[in-house]
Scaffold this motif. Sequence first.
Motif, mmCIF file in Angstrom:
data_model
loop_
_atom_site.group_PDB
_atom_site.id
_atom_site.type_symbol
_atom_site.label_atom_id
_atom_site.label_comp_id
_atom_site.label_asym_id
_atom_site.label_seq_id
_atom_site.Cartn_x
_atom_site.Cartn_y
_atom_site.Cartn_z
ATOM 1 N N TYR A 15 0.824 -1.210 0.000
ATOM 2 C CA TYR A 15 0.000 0.000 0.000
ATOM 3 C C TYR A 15 0.860 1.263 0.000
ATOM 4 N N ARG B 127 2.147 1.725 -3.488
ATOM 5 C CA ARG B 127 1.062 2.217 -4.343
ATOM 6 C C ARG B 127 0.851 3.709 -4.137
ATOM 7 N N LYS B 128 0.899 4.124 -2.873
ATOM 8 C CA LYS B 128 0.711 5.536 -2.535
ATOM 9 C C LYS B 128 1.811 6.397 -3.144
ATOM 10 N N ARG C 236 2.920 0.939 -9.652
ATOM 11 C CA ARG C 236 1.756 0.232 -10.179
ATOM 12 C C ARG C 236 2.151 -1.184 -10.600
#
Length: 82
Positions: free
Chosen positions: A52, A55-56, A60
């Motif tokens: 996470y 991703r932040k 991707r």
Amino acid sequence: MNKITSLIDILSAQTEKSPERVIYVSGIQNGDWEMQDITMRSLYHKSLEIAYALRKKGLRPGDRTVIFSMQDYGTTYAILAV
């Protein structure tokens, strides 16, 4: 029955079955070597936490990344997160 499509799916399914199962024992150096049990639950949750965070930061699926890590349990978390 859910279709398993990735390593994290396998980890998730195994965590549901046996969350407290010890996957491996890791030595951590804090002056002295200290052994720590790594459970399915901790491996799964820490890997998701790193995923996470990546991703932040904009990473991707399909992107390449480099993992700089000591030879400890953190390396395993990072590999599963990517």
